[in-house]
Motif scaffolding. Structure first.
Motif, short mmCIF file in Angstrom:
data_model
loop_
_atom_site.label_atom_id
_atom_site.label_comp_id
_atom_site.label_asym_id
_atom_site.label_seq_id
_atom_site.Cartn_x
_atom_site.Cartn_y
_atom_site.Cartn_z
N THR A 1 0.81 -1.21 0.00
CA THR A 1 0.00 0.00 0.00
C THR A 1 0.84 1.26 0.00
OG1 THR A 1 -0.15 -0.12 2.42
CG2 THR A 1 -1.94 -1.10 1.15
N VAL B 1 -9.39 0.30 -9.22
CA VAL B 1 -8.30 -0.68 -9.19
C VAL B 1 -7.59 -0.71 -10.54
CG1 VAL B 1 -7.78 -3.13 -8.97
CG2 VAL B 1 -9.38 -2.06 -7.39
N GLN B 2 -8.35 -0.65 -11.62
CA GLN B 2 -7.74 -0.68 -12.95
C GLN B 2 -6.82 0.52 -13.16
OE1 GLN B 2 -10.52 -0.64 -16.17
NE2 GLN B 2 -8.96 -0.89 -17.76
N LEU C 1 -3.68 -0.01 -11.04
CA LEU C 1 -2.84 -1.05 -11.62
C LEU C 1 -2.01 -0.50 -12.78
CD1 LEU C 1 -5.09 -4.26 -11.65
CD2 LEU C 1 -2.92 -3.94 -10.43
N ALA D 1 -7.61 2.60 -2.95
CA ALA D 1 -7.65 1.66 -4.07
C ALA D 1 -6.71 0.48 -3.85
CB ALA D 1 -7.29 2.39 -5.36
N LEU D 2 -5.51 0.75 -3.29
CA LEU D 2 -4.57 -0.33 -3.03
C LEU D 2 -5.09 -1.26 -1.95
CD1 LEU D 2 -1.19 1.61 -3.20
CD2 LEU D 2 -2.02 -0.09 -4.81
N GLU E 1 -8.25 -1.89 -1.44
CA GLU E 1 -9.28 -2.68 -2.13
C GLU E 1 -8.65 -3.78 -2.97
OE1 GLU E 1 -12.66 -2.01 -5.63
OE2 GLU E 1 -11.83 -0.28 -4.56
N LEU E 2 -7.52 -3.44 -3.63
CA LEU E 2 -6.82 -4.44 -4.43
C LEU E 2 -6.26 -5.55 -3.55
CD1 LEU E 2 -5.69 -5.37 -7.15
CD2 LEU E 2 -3.76 -3.80 -6.81
N TRP E 3 -5.74 -5.18 -2.39
CA TRP E 3 -5.16 -6.18 -1.50
C TRP E 3 -6.22 -7.14 -0.97
CZ3 TRP E 3 -0.23 -7.48 -0.58
CH2 TRP E 3 0.03 -8.32 0.50
N GLN E 4 -7.46 -6.66 -0.86
CA GLN E 4 -8.52 -7.52 -0.36
C GLN E 4 -8.73 -8.74 -1.25
OE1 GLN E 4 -9.93 -7.15 2.59
NE2 GLN E 4 -8.73 -5.28 2.91
N THR E 5 -8.40 -8.60 -2.53
CA THR E 5 -8.55 -9.75 -3.43
C THR E 5 -7.58 -10.87 -3.09
OG1 THR E 5 -7.00 -8.80 -5.04
CG2 THR E 5 -9.31 -8.22 -5.28
#
Length: 418
Positions: A48, A65-66, A69, A275-276, A278-282
């Motif tokens: 993050t 997220v896009q 990225l 956003a990071l 949220e991305l890490w939650q994946t």
């Protein structure tokens, strides 16, 4: 109670070889469990903090997220670029302290090429607000100069003074801009972020190599030599995204809402941290799986302790019977066996914590180039909870041998068995 603890310590010391094996097993499994939690926590923090000090990332409207990225990790592709006029309007906004444009799409031997300005090297931060540093050379100052990230330079074997050519795209078979070579003028120090895999050039350079291109292909019969490109207006017409730093952090929501709701060109502003996260939650499922496997290893270690203590009860029948004959009640025997197992568990947990500290001290410099900044620090709240869970599980495992000893009768210990 003190006498019971003394008896438990003496009894454990008398069987130090067998219990020592169980202790080492618990220590290694504890170190593994805590290591997974520490790496997970520190890796998340490092992830993050791939960009720090950036309040907003702005680009064409797509997904948060896009956009992150592509703009931060240079992965995927942008749905659309943003106009240069939009960049200028936001860069001169009263709330904006600084703005850095980003132009992506080209590559060099599989590494992404980023078109930007020299302010990129001054403003971009990573980790705990660490500034970019040069391992060799200096920032680009001319159109056909390039600065390489540490990993790109190491893998391709480049040094300042070498010449490279860019390709139109990052795929292996992308056409090259072979008529417009770049001189490597700088190599960045390792950061453990996507910067290490990036080739940095000026925005004017991105425009220059595409002067005689249209629709992703060179224009037939039109070749503009590198020495003549400076005669043209090299100001870009569009960029991929932009990084924004605000004068006051309190303005971040107001500017974000203004960008997202503006009429005209559809843009979106994203807070990198949100956003990071949220991305890490994946990746949460992978985290939980690793933690569960480590917890299972701890359970195996504690089960081994319980099995060792249960197996030793047959050899200790006469010892326990003598203790009861001397006045020790069933409750005292139960407490002695339970304390013995808990002492071994506690010693194993402490030894595992010490092993983790030593491992971090040794491995932290090796992990940093991969973007994981392991820190020597006291256990965090989650780690204390894991240690408490290990001790609680060890206590439960120790109750079984204590309960078994409690049920042994005095006559059972004194009567020889055939």
């Amino acid at each position: 109670m003190k006498a019971i603890l003394v008896l438990a310590l003496q009894s454990a010391w008398a069987r130090r070889l067998t219990l020592g094996i169980a202790l080492v097993s618990i220590a290694l499994s504890t170190a593994l469990l805590l290591a997974v939690e520490r790496v997970r926590s520190d890796a998340r923090t490092s992830f993050t903090q791939s960009v720090s000090g950036v309040d907003l990332v702005v680009g064409a409207r797509s997904g948060a997220v896009q956009l992150i990225l592509y703009a931060v990790f240079h992965s995927g592709s942008a749905t659309q670029n943003m106009r240069w006029e939009s960049f200028e309007a936001l860069a001169t906004h009263p709330a904006v302290d600084w703005a850095v444009p980003l132009s992506l799409g080209d590559g060099h031997h599989g590494f992404p090429v980023l078109g930007t300005t020299p302010a990129y090297f001054e403003r971009l931060r990573y980790g705990d607000r660490q500034a970019l540093a040069f391992a060799a050379g200096h920032p680009f100052a001319d159109v056909f100069e390039a600065v390489l990230g540490s990993e790109a330079a190491a893998q391709l074997g480049y040094r300042p003074g070498d010449r490279i050519t860019l390709s139109h795209g990052i795929t292996e078979f992308a056409p090259e801009h072979a008529d417009k070579p770049f001189a490597v003028v700088g190599i960045l120090a390792p950061t453990g972020t996507p910067v290490d895999r990036t080739v940095h050039v000026g925005l004017e350079a991105i425009t220059a190599i595409h002067l005689d291109w249209a629709g992703g292909a060179p224009l037939p019969g039109l070749v503009i030599p590198a020495e003549q490109v400076r005669k043209f207006d090299l100001q870009p017409k569009e960029v991929t995204a932009m990084l924004i730093g605000l004068k006051r952090r309190g303005d971040v929501f107001r500017l974000q809402r203004q960008v997202n709701n503006q009429k005209g060109e559809p843009l979106m502003a994203v807070m990198p941290g949100v956003a990071l996260d949220e991305l890490w939650q994946t990746l949460g499922m992978v985290e939980r799986l690793l933690l569960a496997l480590s917890a299972l290893v701890v359970m195996v270690g504690l089960t081994g302790l319980m099995a060792t203590m249960l197996a030793s009860l047959n050899e200790r029948r006469r010892e326990l019977a003598i203790l009861r004959a001397l006045g020790a009640g069933p409750g005292g025997i139960f407490l002695m066996l339970t304390c013995e197992g808990l002492l071994v568990t506690t010693a194993g947990a402490l030894l595992g914590s010490a092993l983790l500290t030593i491992a971090i001290a040794v491995l932290a410099p090796l992990a940093q180039p991969y973007g994981v900044h392991l820190s020597l620090r006291p256990p965090a709240a989650n780690e204390w909870l894991l240690l408490a869970s290990i001790l609680a599980t060890g206590l439960i495992a120790s109750l079984v041998p204590g309960w078994r000893a409690w049920r042994m009768a005095l006559a059972d210990g004194l009567t020889p068995r055939n």
